[in-house]
Design an enzyme around this catalytic site. Structure first.
Site, mmCIF file in Angstrom:
data_model
loop_
_atom_site.group_PDB
_atom_site.id
_atom_site.type_symbol
_atom_site.label_atom_id
_atom_site.label_comp_id
_atom_site.label_asym_id
_atom_site.label_seq_id
_atom_site.Cartn_x
_atom_site.Cartn_y
_atom_site.Cartn_z
ATOM 1 N N LYS A 175 0.846 -1.197 0.000
ATOM 2 C CA LYS A 175 0.000 0.000 0.000
ATOM 3 C C LYS A 175 0.882 1.249 0.000
ATOM 4 O O LYS A 175 1.995 1.192 0.494
ATOM 5 C CB LYS A 175 -0.908 0.009 1.242
ATOM 6 C CG LYS A 175 -1.747 -1.247 1.441
ATOM 7 C CD LYS A 175 -2.859 -1.351 0.425
ATOM 8 C CE LYS A 175 -3.715 -2.585 0.715
ATOM 9 N NZ LYS A 175 -4.848 -2.712 -0.217
ATOM 10 N N HIS A 294 -6.606 -13.284 -7.655
ATOM 11 C CA HIS A 294 -7.434 -12.293 -6.972
ATOM 12 C C HIS A 294 -8.837 -12.349 -7.567
ATOM 13 O O HIS A 294 -9.008 -12.598 -8.760
ATOM 14 C CB HIS A 294 -6.848 -10.891 -7.112
ATOM 15 C CG HIS A 294 -7.428 -9.924 -6.119
ATOM 16 N ND1 HIS A 294 -8.669 -9.346 -6.300
ATOM 17 C CD2 HIS A 294 -6.958 -9.443 -4.939
ATOM 18 C CE1 HIS A 294 -8.926 -8.550 -5.267
ATOM 19 N NE2 HIS A 294 -7.911 -8.596 -4.421
#
Length: 479
Positions: A175, A294
């Site tokens: 992140k 994902h």
């Protein structure tokens, strides 16, 4: 027109519209071992009987159309048609029913999730006679399962490649997900891997944007992997997202990852598509790459209880198409996920044989006939206080992935990784000593804090963080 066709038409064809249930509702039908079985949650429009609604689903997802056609006489509809063989009311719902449909195996191309879904969850979902329609579960017969390669490697082969046993694997999503340069991104990867994580991860929407092109990211991440491996003596990996705008570009990225010698790549299997995913899975098996999956876009399909498709179906489809990891919710974090339902599809991902169990949302017994298993990935709003629950819920064969729960540590990325690794090792040791993680979890974490200042700092930061929202997609019969 030949005499044979003319004779058959004159005695067997009658133009017009028939009720679907006359041909496609067959409660006397005994399902075959080779049938693909589907459980649909059907919400008929007012005035439409449930038998007609279930038959319409069977017809429109197999051989039927809205009217009788001449060419029906040129094939054997009894051989190829889908059949609604049972209907049951949904407890607590006056207008919803579960319709069970059996599909002959010859309706589907071998080894193609794309073709299977095009029929079963195709145009029928827009059918006007239905107010809503949801596919709750599929039974994939061994005869069809055997036409798929499945996951590139599976759980045991992955553990052997990584030389890591007896505990869940630890990961971290880098992140902020967008905006970092490739060099700063690689630095974060290195710090997390050096601190004790097994994997770091590209976020699902990190592909090849102006601020960080894919080739630069791959190179800096490979450097981070090799440096952290040299310093820790452990095998490390970073999920390099190969998802791209074309299949050709996706394969180019996977090939480059293999040339760098990294252990794993990644794909967004729903936005990328099942055809692309299956192609990538085949390449990964042939070239020794693990494949992380994902599920971006899944909630568009699976979150609403009365329309769409339950994630257990998407999980089964992924196991057929191919992937070594797939995101599966957390139960305890920020994302949607009922505990019993989640445990149900986690078993469908990992186990060879799963019995029917309606208390966990499993409508059919599923025999995977030795198709490799998939590691479920718990990710989304989790931190060190969740570690006992995650270890207890998901067990050893899982990946526990902390993004903000690593990079949000007040001392930096590497201490965040240390905190997670210490918390995990403490929970695994306590479990192996016979302690109850569900009851003693907080105490176990507090005890470990005495030996790890990094863990103590993490516990202080996240002690008040909870995500207490009701689950939308609950199992039937739950309040």
């Amino acid at each position: 027109m030949s005499p044979q066709t003319e004779t058959k038409a004159s005695v067997g064809f009658k133009a017009g519209v028939k009720e679907y249930k006359l041909n496609y509702y067959t409660p006397e039908y005994e399902t075959k071992d080779t049938d693909i079985l589907a459980a649909f949650r059907v919400t008929p429009q007012p005035g439409v009987p449930p038998e007609e609604a279930g038959a319409a689903v069977a017809a429109e997802s197999s051989t039927g159309t809205w009217t009788t056609v001449w060419t029906d006489g040129l094939t054997s509809l009894d051989r190829y048609k889908g059949r609604c063989y049972h209907i049951e009311p949904v407890p607590g719902e006056e207008t919803q029913f579960i319709a069970y449909v059996a599909y002959p195996l010859d309706l589907f191309e071998e080894g193609s999730v794309t073709n299977m879904f095009t029929s079963i969850v195709g145009n029928v979902f827009g059918f006007k006679a239905l107010a809503a329609l949801r596919l709750e579960d599929l039974r994939i017969p061994p005869a069809y399962t055997k036409t798929f390669q499945g996951p590139p490697h599976g759980i045991q082969v992955e553990r052997d490649k990584l030389n890591k046993y007896g505990r869940p694997l630890l990961g971290c999503t880098i992140k902020p997900k967008l905006g970092l340069s490739a060099k700063n991104y690689g630095r974060a990867v290195y710090e997390c891997l050096r601190g004790g994580l097994d994997f770091t991860k590209d976020d699902e929407n990190v592909n090849s944007q102006p601020f960080m092109r894919w080739r630069d990211r791959f190179l800096f991440c490979a450097e981070a992997i090799y440096k952290s491996q040299a310093e820790t003596g452990e095998i490390k990996g970073h999920y390099l997202n190969a998802t791209a705008g074309t299949c050709e570009e996706m394969m180019k990225r996977a090939i480059f990852a293999r040339e760098l010698g990294v252990p794993i790549v990644m794909h967004d299997y729903l936005t990328g598509g099942f055809t692309a995913n299956t192609s990538l899975a085949h390449y990964c098996r042939d070239n020794g790459l693990l494949l992380h999956i994902h599920r971006a876009m899944h909630a568009v399909i699976d979150r609403q209880k009365n329309h769409g498709m339950h994630f257990r179906v998407l999980a089964k489809a992924l196991r057929l198409s191919g992937g070594d990891h797939v995101h599966a919710g957390t139960v305890v974090g920020k994302l949607e996920g009922d505990r019993e339902s989640t445990l149900g599809f986690v078993d469908l991902l990992r186990d060879d044989y799963v019995e029917k169990d309606r208390s966990r949302g499993i409508f059919f017994t599923q025999d995977w006939v030795s198709l490799p298993g998939v590691l479920p990935v718990a990710s989304g709003g989790i931190h060190v206080w969740h570690m006992p629950a995650l270890t207890e819920i998901f067990g050893d064969d899982s990946v526990l992935q902390f993004g903000g729960g690593t990079l949000g540590h007040p001392w930096g990325n590497a201490p965040g990784a240390v905190a997670n690794r210490v918390a995990l090792e403490a929970c695994v040791q306590a479990r192996n000593e016979g302690r109850d993680l569900a009851v003693e979890g907080n105490e176990i974490i507090r005890e470990a804090c005495k030996w790890s200042p990094e863990l103590a700092a993490a516990c202080e930061v996240w002690k008040e963080i909870t995500f207490n929202f009701p689950t939308i997609d609950k199992l039937d019969g739950q309040d």
